[in-house]
Structure formats: structure tokens, C-alpha cells
Design a protein around this motif. Sequence first.
Motif, PDB file in Angstrom:
ATOM      1  N   VAL A   3       3.511  20.146   2.365  1.00 23.98           N
ATOM      2  CA  VAL A   3       1.867  19.837   0.938  1.00 23.98           C
ATOM      3  C   VAL A   3       1.387  18.252   1.283  1.00 23.98           C
ATOM      4  N   ASP A   4       2.334  16.837   0.551  1.00 19.30           N
ATOM      5  CA  ASP A   4       2.132  16.237   1.318  1.00 19.30           C
ATOM      6  C   ASP A   4       3.132  14.965   0.697  1.00 19.30           C
ATOM      7  N   PHE A   5       2.412  13.293   1.610  1.00 17.29           N
ATOM      8  CA  PHE A   5       4.094  12.807   0.733  1.00 17.29           C
ATOM      9  C   PHE A   5       3.678  11.457   0.838  1.00 17.29           C
ATOM     10  N   LYS A   6       3.871  10.394   0.356  1.00 17.14           N
ATOM     11  CA  LYS A   6       3.970   8.888   0.308  1.00 17.14           C
ATOM     12  C   LYS A   6       4.397   8.583   1.619  1.00 17.14           C
ATOM     13  N   LEU A   7       4.461   7.443   2.315  1.00 17.96           N
ATOM     14  CA  LEU A   7       4.734   6.388   2.790  1.00 17.96           C
ATOM     15  C   LEU A   7       4.591   4.640   2.348  1.00 17.96           C
ATOM     16  N   LEU A  61       1.200  -1.062   0.156  1.00 10.93           N
ATOM     17  CA  LEU A  61      -0.444  -0.389   0.023  1.00 10.93           C
ATOM     18  C   LEU A  61       1.096   1.326  -0.300  1.00 10.93           C
ATOM     19  N   GLU A  62       0.765   2.526  -0.319  1.00  7.64           N
ATOM     20  CA  GLU A  62       1.008   3.782  -1.027  1.00  7.64           C
ATOM     21  C   GLU A  62       0.049   3.975  -0.077  1.00  7.64           C
ATOM     22  N   VAL A  63       0.817   4.476   1.028  1.00  7.35           N
ATOM     23  CA  VAL A  63      -0.034   5.880   1.891  1.00  7.35           C
ATOM     24  C   VAL A  63      -0.020   7.106   1.509  1.00  7.35           C
ATOM     25  N   ILE A  64      -0.926   8.128   1.340  1.00 10.18           N
ATOM     26  CA  ILE A  64      -0.229   9.496   1.133  1.00 10.18           C
ATOM     27  C   ILE A  64      -1.414  10.341   2.446  1.00 10.18           C
ATOM     28  N   ILE A  65      -0.429  11.029   2.507  1.00  3.21           N
ATOM     29  CA  ILE A  65      -1.011  12.749   3.427  1.00  3.21           C
ATOM     30  C   ILE A  65      -1.259  13.269   2.985  1.00  3.21           C
ATOM     31  N   ARG A  66      -2.042  14.336   3.362  1.00  2.32           N
ATOM     32  CA  ARG A  66      -2.060  15.631   2.231  1.00  2.32           C
ATOM     33  C   ARG A  66      -2.771  16.644   3.238  1.00  2.32           C
ATOM     34  N   ASN A  67      -1.255  17.797   3.254  1.00  4.76           N
ATOM     35  CA  ASN A  67      -2.447  18.604   3.883  1.00  4.76           C
ATOM     36  C   ASN A  67      -3.089  19.406   3.362  1.00  4.76           C
ATOM     37  N   PRO A  76      12.892  14.218  -0.874  1.00  4.63           N
ATOM     38  CA  PRO A  76      11.893  15.315  -1.879  1.00  4.63           C
ATOM     39  C   PRO A  76      11.643  14.368  -3.013  1.00  4.63           C
ATOM     40  N   ASP A  77      11.825  13.290  -2.666  1.00  2.00           N
ATOM     41  CA  ASP A  77      11.102  12.152  -3.694  1.00  2.00           C
ATOM     42  C   ASP A  77       9.981  12.150  -3.084  1.00  2.00           C
ATOM     43  N   THR A  78       9.859  11.429  -2.492  1.00  2.00           N
ATOM     44  CA  THR A  78       8.416  11.004  -2.517  1.00  2.00           C
ATOM     45  C   THR A  78       7.556  12.494  -1.056  1.00  2.00           C
ATOM     46  N   CYS A  79       7.615  13.656  -1.169  1.00  2.00           N
ATOM     47  CA  CYS A  79       7.150  14.456  -0.287  1.00  2.00           C
ATOM     48  C   CYS A  79       7.225  15.631  -1.272  1.00  2.00           C
ATOM     49  N   ARG A  80       5.765  16.834  -0.894  1.00  2.00           N
ATOM     50  CA  ARG A  80       5.528  17.779  -1.754  1.00  2.00           C
ATOM     51  C   ARG A  80       6.557  18.716  -0.611  1.00  2.00           C
ATOM     52  N   LEU A  81       7.261  19.543  -0.957  1.00  2.00           N
ATOM     53  CA  LEU A  81       7.944  20.702   0.254  1.00  2.00           C
ATOM     54  C   LEU A  81       7.708  22.474  -0.513  1.00  2.00           C
ATOM     55  N   PHE A  99      11.172  17.859 -11.355  1.00  2.00           N
ATOM     56  CA  PHE A  99      11.393  16.798 -12.909  1.00  2.00           C
ATOM     57  C   PHE A  99      10.025  16.488 -13.187  1.00  2.00           C
ATOM     58  N   ARG A 100       9.003  16.133 -12.411  1.00  2.00           N
ATOM     59  CA  ARG A 100       7.870  15.656 -13.325  1.00  2.00           C
ATOM     60  C   ARG A 100       7.609  16.787 -13.733  1.00  2.00           C
ATOM     61  N   ARG A 101       7.408  17.800 -13.979  1.00  2.00           N
ATOM     62  CA  ARG A 101       7.248  18.993 -14.315  1.00  2.00           C
ATOM     63  C   ARG A 101       8.072  19.782 -15.193  1.00  2.00           C
ATOM     64  N   ALA A 146      -4.220  21.108  -1.248  1.00  2.00           N
ATOM     65  CA  ALA A 146      -3.945  20.256  -2.039  1.00  2.00           C
ATOM     66  C   ALA A 146      -3.440  20.127  -3.190  1.00  2.00           C
ATOM     67  N   ALA A 147      -2.874  19.496  -3.840  1.00  2.00           N
ATOM     68  CA  ALA A 147      -1.884  19.352  -4.781  1.00  2.00           C
ATOM     69  C   ALA A 147      -1.988  18.146  -5.919  1.00  2.00           C
ATOM     70  N   GLY A 148      -1.252  18.154  -7.212  1.00  2.00           N
ATOM     71  CA  GLY A 148      -0.749  16.429  -7.719  1.00  2.00           C
ATOM     72  C   GLY A 148      -2.069  15.832  -8.020  1.00  2.00           C
ATOM     73  N   SER A 149      -2.141  14.458  -7.971  1.00  2.00           N
ATOM     74  CA  SER A 149      -3.468  14.109  -8.782  1.00  2.00           C
ATOM     75  C   SER A 149      -4.344  14.617  -7.553  1.00  2.00           C
ATOM     76  N   PHE A 150      -4.684  15.119  -6.609  1.00  2.00           N
ATOM     77  CA  PHE A 150      -5.732  15.740  -5.750  1.00  2.00           C
ATOM     78  C   PHE A 150      -6.272  16.082  -6.440  1.00  2.00           C
TER      79      PHE A 150
HETATM   80  P1  TMP Z   1       0.335  12.362  -6.111  1.00  2.00           P
HETATM   81  O1  TMP Z   1      -0.623  14.141  -5.747  1.00  2.00           O
HETATM   82  O2  TMP Z   1       0.931  12.196  -7.825  1.00  2.00           O
HETATM   83  O3  TMP Z   1      -0.959  11.141  -5.517  1.00  2.00           O
HETATM   84  O4  TMP Z   1       1.653  12.531  -5.259  1.00  2.00           O
HETATM   85  C1  TMP Z   1       0.995  12.459  -3.412  1.00  2.00           C
HETATM   86  C2  TMP Z   1       2.266  12.470  -3.030  1.00  2.00           C
HETATM   87  O5  TMP Z   1       3.035  11.505  -2.632  1.00  2.00           O
HETATM   88  C3  TMP Z   1       3.491  13.304  -3.618  1.00  2.00           C
HETATM   89  O6  TMP Z   1       3.859  13.870  -2.396  1.00  2.00           O
HETATM   90  C4  TMP Z   1       4.679  12.731  -4.411  1.00  2.00           C
HETATM   91  C5  TMP Z   1       4.327  10.854  -3.919  1.00  2.00           C
HETATM   92  N1  TMP Z   1       4.428  10.206  -4.424  1.00  2.00           N
HETATM   93  C6  TMP Z   1       5.784   9.199  -4.765  1.00  2.00           C
HETATM   94  O7  TMP Z   1       6.224   9.289  -3.878  1.00  2.00           O
HETATM   95  N2  TMP Z   1       5.468   8.186  -5.548  1.00  2.00           N
HETATM   96  C7  TMP Z   1       4.953   7.740  -6.730  1.00  2.00           C
HETATM   97  O8  TMP Z   1       4.362   7.265  -7.493  1.00  2.00           O
HETATM   98  C8  TMP Z   1       3.364   9.271  -6.835  1.00  2.00           C
HETATM   99  C9  TMP Z   1       2.715   8.873  -7.857  1.00  2.00           C
HETATM  100  C10 TMP Z   1       3.845  10.210  -5.281  1.00  2.00           C
END
Ligand code: TMP
Length: 237
Positions: A174-178, A89-95, A196-201, A215-217, A97-101
Motif C-alpha cells: 500500500v505504502d512505505f517509508k524509506l 528526510l522520510e521518503v514516503i511512496i504510496r500506491n 512491517p513497521d515501515t510498510c503497509r501490507l 499496533f497503531r490502531r 490511499a491510507a493513513g495520513s494521506f
Molecule cells: P502515514 O500514512 O502515517 O503517513 O504513513 C505512511 C507510511 O510510512 C506507512 O507505511 C507507515 C510508514 N511510517 C513510518 O515508517 N514511520 C513513521 O513514523 C510514520 C508516521 C509512518
Amino acid sequence: MEKLEQLYEGKAKKVFMTDDPELLIVSYKDDATAFNGLKKGTIAGKGVINNRMSNLLMQLLERSGVPTHFVEELNERETVVKRVSIVPLEVIIRNIAAGSFSKRYGVPEGVVFDEPTIEFSYKNDELGDPLMNSYHALALKLATREEIETIKAYAFKVDEVLKSFWAECGVTLVDFKLEFGRLADGTIVLADEISPDTCRLWDSETGEKLDKDRFRRDMGGVEDAYAEVMGRLLKNL
Ligand code: TMP
């Protein structure tokens, strides 16, 4: 401890066996991917920064009562971690709104939530990591009800600790993935990386993005952004 054969190579890290069956060595690469591997590149020096940052943040979290896989930093790019089986499971916490949300719900980036949100996606590259709720995770036996409750509680605790730490650094979390894993005895611990790969800062003053979104953008200044957040972290430890 001895580094033995490579067990696995992921998009950003390699994992090696050791002579201790309970311990692994992770080695951080400079490779970067986005959009499920569609976009590929390198971020010079990223592996060194992510290794250091993830280890420092995991130690901070341990001190705050969140168990992690961290054992010992070996060198610039390599760290000894506890061997876990990853809960898929990729666990995403958001504080904020950004990205896919923002995309999914049509909300501009930067809208601040009253309360953090949590979401899960199924860690499965072939399926493109689809969003799922905890009932789906239970139905697919990805985790037990108790494990999901533990994971949720740890994830919100991580948010609390890291949000206030980054705020001291002039950075908005902003948000992050665990990702979490199970030790041999079933204990749930925080695994993978926090970087910084897995968090928005975002810079708290200017809102400037200091993470992998550059990088993504294709925004440029990727290496500088990673170095900037690392520098601020070290100043505020
Ligand atoms: P998202 O807005 O693209 O869903 O991303 C939410 C957060 O999760 C963001 O901080 C980036 C992180 N993320 C990863 O670490 N790995 C991934 O594959 C994706 C899509 C997002």
C-alpha cells in the motif's frame, strides 16, 4: 569484526560502533512506538522478523540496482551495515490511499492511485516530522538537488521491485517509508529498514492488515500478522 560501544539508540533499533570506522552494527528491538513516541509497546519477536525481512528485501533491491547499506547479517537481531550520515528526510511512496494521506485529503482508505505518489517529511522528532516538498528540503540544505533526484529515482525503483515481489506473496504494498544515507564518499544508499513497521501490507484477497497499523490502531493480532508476512516472504524468495 568487533562490536564496540553503542553509538545511538532509536525507537526500534540500537546502533553500535565496530573496529572498522566505515561499518556499524544495528540491533533490532521488539519495542514499538507510534504517534511520535506517544504510544509505546512491545511486539514479541518483531526485532527478529524485521532484521531478517529488511536484510532479504535489501538484498533483492541490490540485485535490482538499488544500492543499500546492507553488508552482512550477524545473527537473529544484528546486522552489519555501512556507516552513513542519514539524509534527514522520510521518503514516503504510496500506491493506495491510507493513513495520513486519507486523513489529510478526506479520501477513504483503499482508493488505488493510477500512479504512485512520493512525499517527504522532515525527519525531526521535536517538530513531529512535518511534511515538506523538495524546495523546502533544498532551502533547509537537507540535501542537494542532485541527491533529491537520486533519492526520488531510487524510491520509485524500490516501489516497482517490492510491489511485484509482494504481489507474488499475495500481499498488496500500500505504502512505505524509506530513509537514505550518504557514504563517506557522498554516494547515496538506501538505509534504515524495510519491514512491517515501515510498510503497509494488506492481504491481496481479504484486505486484512498485516503490518504495524494493527499496533497503531489497537487491532490485536500484531505478532501473528508479522509472522504471516514473514512466512509468505520466505516461501516466495
Ligand atoms: P502515514 O500514512 O502515517 O503517513 O504513513 C505512511 C507510511 O510510512 C506507512 O507505511 C507507515 C510508514 N511510517 C513510518 O515508517 N514511520 C513513521 O513514523 C510514520 C508516521 C509512518
